[in-house]
Design an enzyme around this catalytic site. Structure first.
Site, mmCIF file in Angstrom:
data_model
loop_
_atom_site.group_PDB
_atom_site.id
_atom_site.type_symbol
_atom_site.label_atom_id
_atom_site.label_comp_id
_atom_site.label_asym_id
_atom_site.label_seq_id
_atom_site.Cartn_x
_atom_site.Cartn_y
_atom_site.Cartn_z
ATOM 1 N N THR A 95 1.250 -1.236 0.400
ATOM 2 C CA THR A 95 0.680 0.005 0.448
ATOM 3 C C THR A 95 0.695 1.221 0.457
ATOM 4 O OG1 THR A 95 -0.481 0.480 2.239
ATOM 5 C CG2 THR A 95 -2.339 -1.348 1.042
ATOM 6 N N THR A 96 1.918 1.253 0.472
ATOM 7 C CA THR A 96 2.668 2.603 0.683
ATOM 8 C C THR A 96 3.268 2.726 -0.599
ATOM 9 O OG1 THR A 96 3.545 1.542 3.287
ATOM 10 C CG2 THR A 96 4.457 3.437 2.411
ATOM 11 N N ASP A 392 -1.526 -8.835 6.767
ATOM 12 C CA ASP A 392 -0.543 -8.642 5.733
ATOM 13 C C ASP A 392 0.267 -9.893 5.285
ATOM 14 O OD1 ASP A 392 -1.142 -6.497 5.687
ATOM 15 O OD2 ASP A 392 1.062 -6.005 6.073
HETATM 16 P P1 ADP Z 1 4.623 -1.473 1.709
HETATM 17 O O1 ADP Z 1 2.993 -0.738 2.674
HETATM 18 O O2 ADP Z 1 4.472 -0.930 0.264
HETATM 19 O O3 ADP Z 1 4.421 -3.415 1.196
HETATM 20 P P2 ADP Z 1 6.550 -2.097 3.562
HETATM 21 O O4 ADP Z 1 7.003 -0.608 4.423
HETATM 22 O O5 ADP Z 1 5.698 -3.144 3.740
HETATM 23 O O6 ADP Z 1 5.729 -1.224 2.654
HETATM 24 O O7 ADP Z 1 8.052 -1.752 2.673
HETATM 25 C C1 ADP Z 1 7.500 -2.674 1.378
HETATM 26 C C2 ADP Z 1 9.297 -2.075 1.074
HETATM 27 O O8 ADP Z 1 9.943 -2.664 1.366
HETATM 28 C C3 ADP Z 1 9.079 -3.566 -0.476
HETATM 29 O O9 ADP Z 1 10.443 -2.535 -1.541
HETATM 30 C C4 ADP Z 1 9.637 -4.548 -0.141
HETATM 31 O O10 ADP Z 1 10.705 -4.905 -0.841
HETATM 32 C C5 ADP Z 1 11.025 -3.795 0.736
HETATM 33 N N1 ADP Z 1 11.793 -4.767 1.996
HETATM 34 C C6 ADP Z 1 11.267 -5.538 2.260
HETATM 35 N N2 ADP Z 1 12.032 -6.808 2.911
HETATM 36 C C7 ADP Z 1 13.210 -5.711 2.903
HETATM 37 C C8 ADP Z 1 14.478 -6.374 3.391
HETATM 38 N N3 ADP Z 1 14.654 -7.616 4.575
HETATM 39 N N4 ADP Z 1 15.319 -5.606 2.976
HETATM 40 C C9 ADP Z 1 15.657 -4.627 1.830
HETATM 41 N N5 ADP Z 1 14.210 -4.242 1.806
HETATM 42 C C10 ADP Z 1 12.675 -5.237 2.011
HETATM 43 MG MG MG Z 2 4.849 -4.282 3.054
#
Ligand code: ADP
Ligand code: MG
Length: 550
Positions: A95-96, A392
């Site tokens: 979503t973000t 999620d």
């Molecule tokens: P969203 O609401 O978009 O899911 P998040 O705060 O969950 O927002 O962030 C998602 C982003 O973080 C994605 O681009 C995902 O690939 C990245 N991400 C998740 N885990 C990791 C990690 N361990 N290292 C780097 N990026 C990550």
């Molecule tokens: Mg996320």
């Protein structure tokens, strides 16, 4: 005759914003929304504390939750909120990202609009770019063997990384989510289908998140109506009743005048008889468990206890439906209809003490696909954030079980798309080329923000990332922002993997909303509080509670 006189076609007080003003106002509003959630992106993203008008506090890192809590008024900002909701419903995650990409698309569009590129050209370019980006994504995605691989759990873990839930807790939640979704998934058209609505999620404060438990059956946050009833019923035969087991109150206020004690006795005996009859009908059906949506009279409770029947009352309607589905019981309104073949079946119905309260567990149901999750946690805030994380996880697990396709996270997929889109832009040419290049650059906001939120140098990171991807070395397209290592690393080897659908949907909806907003060149808003106009947007004014707007 009318020359020089303005023609009024709108009600007095109607506000109209036109052309560039409409664009600027809409873009500013959309960007404000994106900026509000940007700092939460990724594992190193920060949390937001939101206080509503009643003083209730929500602490979260979840994009859609933040946006839902904000009292958003600007129509364009509301459109952005809508894509966050769609993203949440479709994928449970991303979503973000969707909101941040939409914000960046609009921010970059403003520069082109200033250079007098027509919004229609931008809209066309975005349409081409989004279709192409989705194709690129599909090409760089990889298949997951759902039956064997441990990828499913890794995907659940990636979806939860941003949440303020500890690592051991996340392991536990990922585990529970995977097992629950596998349990409810059904074969359909050669693939699997998993509807997480079928999973009951209950919360109980006390203990910690690692005590969260998966129950193959149904959990009700209800205790038996009478403590004298047996706590455990095996070979349960369940009567599911949606009427009150009480004397019906009359609609009108009737008064009964009783003149002598004998009459009173008779009246009470009549009442008793009616209630006894209710209990008798239940007993006659062979039921040993009663689950009632409405109340059960004290006297009926007493009779049921004597008959060795376990009973709970005031059960939520949606839980009644789930119990019906799980145990095969038919909902009964008229007790005369209650026959043994309409009873539900379960191996055990049992009251268990969880923390300080008693809950009813229905296990060994006729339908083995009935599952519940009981979330535990020390405080209410911990539990609600755990619930969001679990949501999620459940959703991404169901998505990946259905699709069997994943992409690499941490900005790796976005960089790969950006590079390939730029190459594509050159083949399109003309002014659309500018729009497609803009789109490609807007996607870079994901790795940039991940790096920024982790305190890394954004320019260095972006350059290294691009070089790595362009090097065409083995696995080079898996490189992304290693927020824990503070450098560019192979994200696939770090198990940062996301369902393909999460990324596809995020890009499709970001492009769609940006296009929609750009195509608006005229905003007509009815006067605030004016009853006419039904769904007219509520004024082009500021957005409640959000600083830095316009
Ligand atoms: P969203 O609401 O978009 O899911 P998040 O705060 O969950 O927002 O962030 C998602 C982003 O973080 C994605 O681009 C995902 O690939 C990245 N991400 C998740 N885990 C990791 C990690 N361990 N290292 C780097 N990026 C990550
Ligand atoms: Mg996320």
């Amino acid at each position: 005759m009318l020359a020089g006189q303005p023609v009024l076609i709108l009600k007095e007080g109607t506000e109209a914003t036109k052309g560039r003003d409409a664009h600027s106002s809409n873009i500013a509003a959309a960007r404000a929304v994106a900026d509000a959630v940007k700092s939460t992106l990724g594992p190193k993203g920060m949390d937001k504390m939101l206080v509503d008008s009643l003083g209730d506090i929500v602490i979260t890192n979840d994009g859609v939750t933040i946006l839902k809590e904000l009292d958003i008024e600007h129509p364009a900002a509301k459109m952005i909120l809508e894509i966050a909701k769609t993203q949440d419903d479709e994928c449970g995650d991303g979503t973000t990202s969707a909101v941040v990409i939409a914000g960046e698309l609009l921010k970059k569009s403003e520069q082109l609009l200033e250079q007098k590129v027509h919004p229609t050209i931008l809209a066309n370019g975005f349409r081409l770019a989004s279709a192409r980006a989705i194709k690129i994504l599909s090409n760089i995605s990889f298949e997951i063997n759902i039956e064997k691989s441990d990828m499913v759990k890794k995907i659940a873990l990636t979806a939860m990384t941003g949440k303020s839930v500890g690592i051991n807790d996340r392991e536990k939640l990922a585990d529970v989510a995977e097992k629950a979704v596998r349990q409810i998934s059904k074969k359909s058209n050669g693939g699997l289908k998993a509807d997480i609505e079928d999973i009951i999620v209950e919360k109980k404060q006390g203990g910690s998140i690692v005590d969260t438990e998966l129950v193959l059956g149904i959990i009700l946050d209800k205790e038996r109506v009478n403590p004298m009833m047996a706590k455990v019923i095996t070979n349960a035969k369940i009567a599911l009743i949606n009427r009150a087991l009480e004397i019906k109150k009359t609609e009108i206020d009737a008064k009964i005048q009783i003149r002598d004690p004998a009459q009173l006795q008779k009246f009470l005996r009549e009442e008793e008889k009616t209630l006894r009859a209710l209990a008798d009908k239940i007993k006659a059906s062979g039921a040993n468990v009663v689950i009632c949506e409405k109340g059960i009279d004290d006297l009926v409770q007493h009779y049921l206890t004597n008959d060795g029947i376990f009973a709970v009352h005031r059960v939520k309607k949606e839980d009644m439906e789930k119990i019906a589905k799980a145990t095969g019981a038919t909902l009964i309104t008229n007790l005369d209809d209650l026959k043994s073949n309409l009873l539900g079946k379960a191996t055990t119905v049992e009251e268990r003490k969880i923390a300080n309260s008693d809950m009813t567990f229905i296990t060994g149901c006729k339908n083995p696909k009935a599952v519940s999750i009981l979330i535990r946690g020390g405080t209410e805030h911990v539990i609600t954030e755990a619930e969001r994380a679990l949501h999620d996880a459940l959703k991404v697990v169901s998505v990946v079980i259905e699709d069997g396709k994943a992409v690499v996270g941490g900005g790796a997929a976005e960089i790969e798309m950006a590079i390939k889109l730029k190459n594509y832009a050159a083949t399109v040419g003309g002014r659309e080329q500018l729009a497609i290049e803009l789109f490609a650059e807007a996607l870079e906001i994901i790795p940039i923000t991940l790096a920024e939120n982790a305190g890394m140098d954004t320019i260095d990171t972006l350059i290294t990332l691009k070089n790595q991807h362009e090097s065409k070395k083995k696995n080079s397209m898996n490189f992304g922002v290693g927020v824990y290592q503070n450098k560019v690393v192979d994200m696939r080897s770090q198990n940062v993997i996301e369902p393909l659908r999460v990324k596809t949907q995020a890009i499709a909806s970001a492009a769609e909303v940006a296009t929609m907003i750009l195509r608006i060149d005229d905003m007509i808003a009815a006067k605030k509080g004016a009853p006419s106009g039904g769904g007219a947007p509520g004024g082009a004014g500021g957005m409640g509670g959000m600083p830095g707007m316009m």
